[in-house]
Motif scaffolding. Structure first.
Motif, PDB file in Angstrom:
ATOM      1  N   GLY A 152       8.998   3.596   6.527  1.00 50.88           N
ATOM      2  CA  GLY A 152       9.614   2.392   6.823  1.00 50.88           C
ATOM      3  C   GLY A 152       9.297   0.984   5.862  1.00 50.88           C
ATOM      4  N   ALA A 153      10.180  -0.029   5.935  1.00 55.45           N
ATOM      5  CA  ALA A 153       9.918  -1.261   5.470  1.00 55.45           C
ATOM      6  C   ALA A 153      10.660  -2.281   5.976  1.00 55.45           C
ATOM      7  N   PHE A 154       9.860  -3.345   6.563  1.00 49.44           N
ATOM      8  CA  PHE A 154      10.441  -4.256   7.477  1.00 49.44           C
ATOM      9  C   PHE A 154      10.702  -5.516   6.888  1.00 49.44           C
ATOM     10  N   ASN A 155      12.047  -6.008   6.534  1.00 54.56           N
ATOM     11  CA  ASN A 155      12.209  -7.032   5.641  1.00 54.56           C
ATOM     12  C   ASN A 155      11.526  -7.198   4.623  1.00 54.56           C
ATOM     13  N   TYR A 156      11.408  -6.077   3.973  1.00 57.76           N
ATOM     14  CA  TYR A 156      10.595  -5.791   2.730  1.00 57.76           C
ATOM     15  C   TYR A 156      11.213  -4.975   1.690  1.00 57.76           C
ATOM     16  N   PRO A 157      11.184  -4.958   0.369  1.00 55.46           N
ATOM     17  CA  PRO A 157      11.871  -4.181  -0.411  1.00 55.46           C
ATOM     18  C   PRO A 157      11.481  -2.712  -0.314  1.00 55.46           C
ATOM     19  N   GLY A 158      12.378  -1.597  -0.456  1.00 58.09           N
ATOM     20  CA  GLY A 158      12.160  -0.135  -0.227  1.00 58.09           C
ATOM     21  C   GLY A 158      11.442   0.257  -1.584  1.00 58.09           C
ATOM     22  N   ASN A 159      11.126   1.665  -1.475  1.00 61.89           N
ATOM     23  CA  ASN A 159      10.519   1.911  -2.884  1.00 61.89           C
ATOM     24  C   ASN A 159      11.525   3.228  -3.097  1.00 61.89           C
ATOM     25  N   VAL A 160      12.350   3.418  -2.551  1.00 62.08           N
ATOM     26  CA  VAL A 160      13.329   4.932  -2.976  1.00 62.08           C
ATOM     27  C   VAL A 160      14.776   4.143  -3.284  1.00 62.08           C
ATOM     28  N   ALA A 162      16.910  -0.008  -2.564  1.00 61.58           N
ATOM     29  CA  ALA A 162      16.751  -1.502  -2.074  1.00 61.58           C
ATOM     30  C   ALA A 162      15.945  -1.821  -0.594  1.00 61.58           C
ATOM     31  N   VAL A 163      16.347  -0.839   0.049  1.00 63.66           N
ATOM     32  CA  VAL A 163      16.053  -1.281   1.738  1.00 63.66           C
ATOM     33  C   VAL A 163      15.255  -0.093   2.191  1.00 63.66           C
ATOM     34  N   ALA A 164      15.103   0.985   1.532  1.00 64.57           N
ATOM     35  CA  ALA A 164      14.427   2.235   2.474  1.00 64.57           C
ATOM     36  C   ALA A 164      13.288   2.617   1.765  1.00 64.57           C
ATOM     37  N   GLU A 165      12.429   3.054   2.616  1.00 67.00           N
ATOM     38  CA  GLU A 165      11.250   3.858   2.019  1.00 67.00           C
ATOM     39  C   GLU A 165      11.395   5.178   2.060  1.00 67.00           C
ATOM     40  N   ALA A 166      10.797   5.939   1.188  1.00 69.20           N
ATOM     41  CA  ALA A 166      10.888   7.329   0.775  1.00 69.20           C
ATOM     42  C   ALA A 166      10.884   8.391   2.198  1.00 69.20           C
ATOM     43  N   ASN A 167       9.840   8.287   2.893  1.00 65.03           N
ATOM     44  CA  ASN A 167       9.603   9.019   3.968  1.00 65.03           C
ATOM     45  C   ASN A 167      10.904   8.734   5.129  1.00 65.03           C
ATOM     46  N   PHE A 168      11.205   7.655   5.369  1.00 62.89           N
ATOM     47  CA  PHE A 168      12.064   7.451   6.512  1.00 62.89           C
ATOM     48  C   PHE A 168      13.618   7.723   5.707  1.00 62.89           C
ATOM     49  N   HIS A 169      13.698   7.417   4.431  1.00 57.84           N
ATOM     50  CA  HIS A 169      14.983   7.927   3.772  1.00 57.84           C
ATOM     51  C   HIS A 169      15.233   9.344   3.468  1.00 57.84           C
ATOM     52  N   ILE A 188       3.025   2.433  10.012  1.00 57.75           N
ATOM     53  CA  ILE A 188       2.407   1.905   8.912  1.00 57.75           C
ATOM     54  C   ILE A 188       3.082   1.745   7.510  1.00 57.75           C
ATOM     55  N   PRO A 189       4.067   0.564   7.624  1.00 57.72           N
ATOM     56  CA  PRO A 189       5.018   0.443   6.723  1.00 57.72           C
ATOM     57  C   PRO A 189       4.506   0.125   5.234  1.00 57.72           C
ATOM     58  N   LEU A 190       5.529   0.034   4.332  1.00 58.12           N
ATOM     59  CA  LEU A 190       5.128  -0.521   2.836  1.00 58.12           C
ATOM     60  C   LEU A 190       4.739  -1.906   3.117  1.00 58.12           C
ATOM     61  N   ASN A 191       5.113  -2.653   3.830  1.00 63.22           N
ATOM     62  CA  ASN A 191       4.515  -4.118   3.982  1.00 63.22           C
ATOM     63  C   ASN A 191       3.133  -3.752   3.947  1.00 63.22           C
ATOM     64  N   VAL A 192       2.492  -2.961   4.562  1.00 61.46           N
ATOM     65  CA  VAL A 192       0.878  -2.786   4.453  1.00 61.46           C
ATOM     66  C   VAL A 192       0.433  -1.929   3.467  1.00 61.46           C
ATOM     67  N   ARG A 274      17.016   2.719   6.176  1.00 59.06           N
ATOM     68  CA  ARG A 274      16.537   1.363   6.449  1.00 59.06           C
ATOM     69  C   ARG A 274      16.033   1.175   7.784  1.00 59.06           C
ATOM     70  N   THR A 275      14.961   0.503   8.183  1.00 59.90           N
ATOM     71  CA  THR A 275      14.227   0.271   9.294  1.00 59.90           C
ATOM     72  C   THR A 275      14.638  -0.885  10.088  1.00 59.90           C
ATOM     73  N   ILE A 276      15.133  -0.849  11.338  1.00 61.86           N
ATOM     74  CA  ILE A 276      15.827  -1.830  12.088  1.00 61.86           C
ATOM     75  C   ILE A 276      14.904  -2.147  13.255  1.00 61.86           C
ATOM     76  N   ALA A 277      14.600  -3.686  13.467  1.00 62.72           N
ATOM     77  CA  ALA A 277      13.798  -4.207  14.477  1.00 62.72           C
ATOM     78  C   ALA A 277      14.234  -5.606  14.800  1.00 62.72           C
ATOM     79  N   ASP A 278      13.979  -5.998  15.835  1.00 68.37           N
ATOM     80  CA  ASP A 278      14.397  -7.464  16.138  1.00 68.37           C
ATOM     81  C   ASP A 278      13.300  -8.273  16.077  1.00 68.37           C
ATOM     82  N   PHE A 279      13.242  -9.040  14.916  1.00 70.19           N
ATOM     83  CA  PHE A 279      12.077 -10.062  14.475  1.00 70.19           C
ATOM     84  C   PHE A 279      12.337 -11.602  14.855  1.00 70.19           C
ATOM     85  N   ARG A 280      13.167 -11.579  15.869  1.00 71.43           N
ATOM     86  CA  ARG A 280      13.649 -13.143  16.280  1.00 71.43           C
ATOM     87  C   ARG A 280      12.387 -13.377  17.156  1.00 71.43           C
TER      88      ARG A 280
END
Length: 319
Positions: A152-160, A162-169, A188-192, A274-280
């Motif tokens: 995953g990647a949360f408000n962060y660029p993907g690696n496969v 523009a919006v998605a990380e390889a495992n979740f994609h 533990i997402p790409l952000n880390v 793309r990972t979706i979560a409510d960060f408000r």
């Protein structure tokens, strides 16, 4: 106490480093490795895991053959430019080695046996873990202590994309199913993981050690991986160890900063994975049991200190 870990993965260079880290870590009891498609096909992932366990003197650890492809049934794309044609960079595993290869049902036996003593760590596509939920039932799978997902990647660029990380994609249907049916999940997402950089100088120190059986393997696979990252991210001084830092989080959760949100994965074609979560500041209320723990930052110096300590240590066989 040692953490009993059932590792789902697709070795792959970064998965290989994670397996080595687990074998060398006195705080981790690796009770099984579930291999599936991802960085390489399922058969090659199984062979790579068997080779690593044999090198480590642990051919007794069961290797459990998992999914060969995603729930969608589509043809899988592999990444030889990153992981090499056989998944371990320039290394070709020997054809003859001892391995304790079991069918997928054995994963169910381990989950039933260890229950709340067990941590499931998934560092690959989540197809096999999702299949466990479908075949075994969520009550039994959720009887484990907790589940860690690298992805995953949360408000962060993907690696496969523009919006998605390889495992979740790679299988968004499966990952979304795991997140909906699973409980006590840490992501533990790409952000880390993108910041879990190990430098060439660190690898030189690790490969100079002769007291563990992996020292001659680590440098060539790392160099292959790092050369690939030089193309992906010019100017990067090293390469991230996405999967090893996930295992580091299992035994060192206090070095991470988390936020709890309900996570879903987009399965549509346009923004697949793309990972979706409510960060408000005031997110919509969700039942507490549906909330997932998302790592957003970590103590890099503590991680590197631990990584170097573990990777330069000798292998103990009294786990």
């Amino acid at each position: 106490m040692m953490k009993k870990v059932l590792l789902f993965g697709d070795p792959g260079i970064d998965d290989a480093i994670a397996i080595i880290y687990a074998l060398l870590n006195p705080e981790i009891d690796l009770v099984g490795v579930v291999t599936g498609f991802g960085n390489v096909d399922e058969k090659q992932a199984t062979d790579n895991a068997a080779y690593l366990l044999q090198l480590g003197g642990r051919p007794d650890i069961p290797i459990i053959r998992g999914a060969k492809g995603p729930f969608s049934g589509e043809i899988v794309t592999y990444y030889p430019e990153i992981h090499g044609p056989e998944g371990l960079g320039p290394i070709r595993p020997p054809e003859n080695f001892t391995a304790n290869v079991r069918d997928f049902n054995f994963a169910f036996e381990l989950i039933r046996k260890y229950k709340d003593e067990l941590t499931i760590v998934d560092t690959g596509r989540s197809t096999s873990l999702a299949a466990a939920y479908l075949l075994l039932g969520e009550d039994i799978v959720n009887s484990v202590q907790d589940i860690y997902l690298m992805g995953g990647a949360f408000n962060y660029p993907g690696n496969v994309t523009a919006v998605a990380e390889a495992n979740f994609h790679g299988d968004p249907i499966a990952t979304d199913l795991v997140l909906e049916k699973g409980r006590d999940i840490t992501i533990i997402p790409l952000n880390v993981t993108n910041h879990s950089i190990v430098t060439p100088q660190m690898i030189d120190v690790i490969s100079a050690q002769q007291q563990n059986p992996f020292s001659t393997l680590i440098k060539p696979i790392y160099e292959y991986y790092t050369n690939a990252y030089k193309e992906l991210i010019p100017g990067l001084n090293g390469s991230p160890m996405h999967d090893a830092i996930t295992l580091f989080a299992v035994v060192n959760p206090h070095y991470f900063q988390y936020i709890s949100r309900r996570v879903r994965v987009d399965t549509s074609e346009k923004s697949r994975g793309r990972t979706i979560a409510d960060f408000r500041v005031k997110p919509d209320a969700e039942p507490l049991v549906t909330l997932d723990r998302i790592a957003l930052s970590f103590d890099y110096h503590a991680y590197i200190k631990d990584f170097m300590k573990i990777m330069t240590s000798s292998l103990t066989h009294n786990k």
